[in-house]
Structures are given as structure tokens and as C-alpha cells.
Design an enzyme around this catalytic site. Sequence first.
Site, mmCIF file in Angstrom:
data_model
loop_
_atom_site.group_PDB
_atom_site.id
_atom_site.type_symbol
_atom_site.label_atom_id
_atom_site.label_comp_id
_atom_site.label_asym_id
_atom_site.label_seq_id
_atom_site.Cartn_x
_atom_site.Cartn_y
_atom_site.Cartn_z
ATOM 1 C CG HIS A 358 -2.255 -0.728 0.843
ATOM 2 N ND1 HIS A 358 -3.050 -1.322 1.773
ATOM 3 C CD2 HIS A 358 -2.854 -0.933 -0.348
ATOM 4 C CE1 HIS A 358 -4.098 -1.866 1.178
ATOM 5 N NE2 HIS A 358 -3.993 -1.649 -0.115
ATOM 6 C CB CYS A 670 -6.254 -8.081 -19.711
ATOM 7 S SG CYS A 670 -6.679 -9.772 -19.324
#
Length: 745
Positions: A358, A670
Site C-alpha cells: 500500500h 490484459c
Amino acid sequence: MKNVLLELTRIVQAVALLNSPQEQVKTIVDSISQVLRQDVCSLFRIDDEGKAVLLASHGLIADDYASLPAGQGLVGLVVRSKRPLNLANAAIHPDYYDLQNSNERQFKSFCGVPLVRSGKVIGVLVVQSKLARQLSDAREAFLVTLGSQLTMIVDDIPSHAQQPVASNKSISGVIGAPGIAVGKTQLCVGMSVQNAPDGVCDDPAAEIRSLHKLLLATRKSIEMDKQLLGQEIPENVATIFDSYAKFLADSSYINKIELEIRAGHWLPGALRITTLYFANIFKAMDDPYLKARHEDLEHLGNKLLEVWSGKRGKISANYSEQDSIILVGMQVSVSDIASIPPAQLAGIVCFEGSSLSHSAVLAHALGIPALMGVKEIKDLQSGEVVVVDGYSGQLILRPAKAVLSEYWQIFRRDKRHRKTLQALRDKEAITTDGTRVVLMVNTGLLADITPGLKNGAEGVGLYRTEIPFMQHSSFPSEGEQIEFYSEVLSAYQDKPVYMRTLDIGGDKQLPYFPILHEENPALGWRGIRLTLDVIQLLVTQVRAMIRAAGKRGNLYITLPMISSLDEILKFNELLDNVCKELDSEGYEFTRPKLGIMVEVPAAISQIENFREHIDFLSIGSNDLSQYLLAMDRNNARVANRYDHVHPAVLHEINRIVRTASRCELPVSLCGEMGSDPVAVVLLMGMGVRQISMSSAMLPDIKSMIRMLKISRAKSLCKRAMKLASAQQIRELVEPELRKIGYLES
Ligand code: PEP
Ligand code: MG
């Protein structure tokens, strides 16, 4: 200035608590400038040749003083006269030494006092301010008093506290966020829950009450961190803080801590055991994203311990307002990031962690570089000038002036380049000879929504639904799923969003749905095979997706790990039933288009059989490469052999594209290949016209496409197909990227 003695005692006491001489002198100058309300406070040591060496400064750039000649300037005058010099306007004094290009010119006043020991001037303490005003007598006296105290400290400072000699030592790390930063280090050396000591608890009921108070206080503290950064980051990135708060309220987390307390552990011990228990569950996962979540658990454990101990955050504000800060630590938590004024935060360096931490996501959102997993530097101090090269993944210690100026140039060029890329936001990805490519983003984190849109994504090419699932502590309900699917569907409005049904199993596990040991998990119960067996899970998910999309018409459902027609037929039956059910319940919706991931090699030869039952194909180059090459994409031992431009992979992708075209099935890609410029040239040469990638890479890939000729891409692709190794293929394409000006020659 009434309490001179008090201030003096405070400063000397604060300094005595610090171990490092560099931190000591830095604290001295910071404190003096604060007490005297001066813009600059500098401490010089006078060496044996009479040269004034800047030991520390609040407000001046240390590097500029390396060239100050011995005995020169106002500092030189203070040394010669052994007396204070207090001037309102330093620049008009005959001894003023104008240091070209330094930041000193903006400061008008100057007051310097000598530090004298045994009749010899060993240092000079200087304060300066932007106002052309002499220091008052009282303040000058304070400075003189302080100077006499400081003499001892300065004399004790070993010579290595001086500006370190340039070494240009560079240490490699993993790129967490791209960019260049030059700044001063601030070490994050806080409490670690891993080191929380054992202790016995005699009164579990009281300890549990303390736990609940602690949870509440920590939640408040996290909310404050969020508010501090709130204006600098997009709202959806701020959800990182919400996910921390959610975990604090999670019953399985709280129950486990309570259980440990009842078993006789005091609160810190119970926190350690619980944090490690949950962190280890994540650590054991193979999927890099899920694995990275163990850091969040550890950050949270550290935060709880800090709040419990009543100790403030990890960072002592040991820097001036002018400094650019590089946060350095074993882990740099989001709270550490929030504790630095955003305008001053220039970069992040972690000795642990991955690009999916994060901290890296936040660095991306703040537009600053981050390096993760850098080998720990034991002797690094706060206040050292370093360079963070978020392009090559290098941390440069003690950079020489020439290296610094080189990096400043890249920094400025980068800023201009970013502006140019940003200007491409609303431009099409179109080759110079007119071939249009649709560029989309891969996501799963709410935090990625804004960067994708900001970078001009034309839709979401892959929404990995397992990611929001893992941010929950149990399977999210239909309502909860509607909430997070709606966020992305409404953010992209009329643009397509390709949502993939839950792709768990194999290397991706949910902590609350452990899959019992499998001999060969990559070939086991995973993706569509698993969800068709746990059908209620799939029904709830598809209902939530359709309800979230309503009549917007931008929902595309993609099925992972398809290897046979039978799986598609079963899903179609489920989709029919869900649509009927929703219809009878009175919901208004548009039936979504259905497609499959082509990532299991078995699917390639079956495309024609699938044709009638699906609307599109999406190539998952990550799994496709791993299965074709029989190489685990996350295994470091084979990482140097794994390359998605391997000829075998290119040939199969070419086959998929040709079959899709024959069947008139739209095809997109993708996997990670979409972020690799060499691979993109080849994919375009094959005829791929829709590519999905990470939002950070999108502007860059777009700029490359806008420099390329499709005719060149086609001929390069043709030649690549005849080559026998990934290396040869890269050597074929890279010169073209240089020729068109995308790569520097
Ligand atoms: C792939 O396999 O290429 C893909 C995009 O899916 P994931 O990386 O989520 O397995
Ligand atoms: Mg896959």
C-alpha cells in the site's frame, strides 16, 4: 526570551537523548531557529586549515558550502575577531562572500557567534533571516550563551559527523512507483509488533477492556492520518485507511486477540501473536498481491502498539521546511507517509515490501517514486542526501555533486515529460499511419480507479474481483458486492468494464476460504472450475454485477481459466437463470456480454467451438505464458528464463488472434505483456487492437503507439516469428523503439 535558561536546558537535554552526532547537531540548529524565530541557523566547525565546514543547517543547502574558502566571508571574520557579528544587512558588509547559486542570497540579516575553546575558535554558530533586522541584544546574548554550551558538543562530534564524502554507492530495489527524487533521508524507526515482549495478564477482563479502548483510539488515529493526507490523494486511495479501520473492527481479528488474552497473555503479547498469525496466512500465499497484504497487518500491529505505549509516531521532525524528504525504513507505513507534509515528501525507500504494498500504491497516487525491498543499509542516518531512481530501481547514497546535478536534470526533464504525457490524456492511441488502438486499465483496487481515468483509460479491460474479496474478512454479501462494483461501473459510465468472475485457487487464496493442500495447485481447483463447484458463490456474484450495472450497458463478464466448452455452457445456463430471476424480482438491467480469458493453452484450439456461446476473448498473457513455458510466473529461480516474448508464446497469441478474426470474435489482451513496449509492438503487428494494462503505464504506452508505424510493427512481427529466442526478439524490436524516439539512444 524570558526563559533563556529554560530553553537552553530544553535544547541541551533533547540533544543528550540522541545517539547520532548528526542528529544532535541537526536538532541543535532546528531548535535554535525555532526558539529565535530565524529562517536559518547553521553550525560551522573550523578545521585545522581554518576552513569553515558546515556541520548542520536549518535552512541552508549544505552542498553549496563545500567550496567556501578558508577564512573568507562573515564566518571567517567571526573566526578572526573571536567576537559576535550582528548585522541587519549582510550583503553590504565588505567581508560578505557571495556564494554563487546558493540559496543564501535571500537572507538579509546575519548574526554569528564564535565557539571558543582554550582561546581557539573551533566553530561558529550563525542565524540569518529574510528580514533586514539586527538580532535584539537579548537574543544575541542567548546565542552567545548557547554558543558556550555548544563548544563542548561540537568538540565531541567525531569528524564523520561532517558532510559524508561522496561515494555514489548505489543499491538496487524493486520499483514501487516510478520517478526521480533527490532529498534528505528521514528514518522511520518505530515500534515493531514483532518485538513486543511477553508478559503475564492476571486480570483478563480488565485487559480486554483496555483492548477495546485501544482499538477505538487507534481507529481515531488512523482517521487523523487519513485527514492529513486526504486532500493530496484521490478519495478512492484514501480507502486504504478505511481498510485498516475495517480490520480493526473485524470480529475474527478481535476474537483472536481476546482469546490470547484469556490464555494469559498481556495485551502487547496478544497483539504480537494475533498479528503474526494473520500476517503469516497472507505471507504463505503465492499471489503477489495477496502476499503483500501481510505488510498491512504488520503496519496495523505496529500502530496498535504505538498507540498502546503512548509513544508518538515514528518520525521526529528532524528536518526544515525547505527540505525534500525521503522516508526510509524497514517498512514505511501509510501513517509515516501521512506524518510528512505532502509538499515536502519526495520519495519512499523500504527495506522490505513489494511493488504491491500500500505504501507503493500511495506513492503512485502522490506522484513520487518508491523503491521496495532495498537491501537494508545499517549505517544510514537521518538527514543524508540520497537519490531515489524509480526508473532503474536504484538508491544512490552520498551522491557526488556531478551525479546530483545529472539527476536534477532528469527530474526536471521528467516533470516536462509528465506534462507532455498528461497532455495526451484525451488524445487517441493512434499510429502515425492511422491505426487506432483502444487502451484500458487493469484494476481491482478502488485505489486504481482515479489514476486510470486520469491517465485517459478507455475502460477497464480487467477488473480482478478477487481483490475486493480479499479486502473483506468473509465472503462479501450481494449488497456489499453491489457497492464495490457500482463504484467502478459508475466511475467509467459509458466506457466498458470487463469484470472477471472470482479467480481464486492456485496461487490466489482467500484467508477465509482455505483450499486444502493440493499436490499441484496451479493445475488444481481454481478459477471457473472452483466457482462452478461452489455455484451459490457465482450466482451471488453475477447477480451483484448485473444489479450494479443496471441499464448502463457497460458490463462485460469474463470467465477465468476456461479450458472446455462444458464450462461455458454451464455458466451460460447460470446467467440465463440469474437474468430470469432478476427480471421476476422487478430489476431493470441490460444482459451483459460474455467472454473468456484465453490463458489455458487448451482453450486455443477450442475457440471455434466456443464461438456461438461467447461475445469476446481476452488473452491472459501471464497464465498463458506460464502454462506454455511450464514456468511458475512467481518462482524467482526461473524468473530469468520467463519472458512473455518467448517465440512459443508469440506463436500461440498469433494463432489466437487469427482464429478470433476468422470467427469474428473481438480479442483483447490484459496480461503484463500490455505494459511492455516491445511486446505491444509485436501484438499490434499481429492485429491486437485492444490492450489493458496498469494505469501507471498507460500514458507511456500511448506515447509509444503515437510514434509507431503499423506497417513497421507488422514487418517486425513477421521477422520476430522466425527467431528462436526472446532475447533475439528483444534485440530486433528495441532498435526500432530507439529509432522512433521512444527509447533514448
Ligand atoms: C493473466 O493470467 O494474464 C491475467 C491477466 O490474469 P491474472 O494475472 O489475474 O491471473
Ligand atoms: Mg490469469
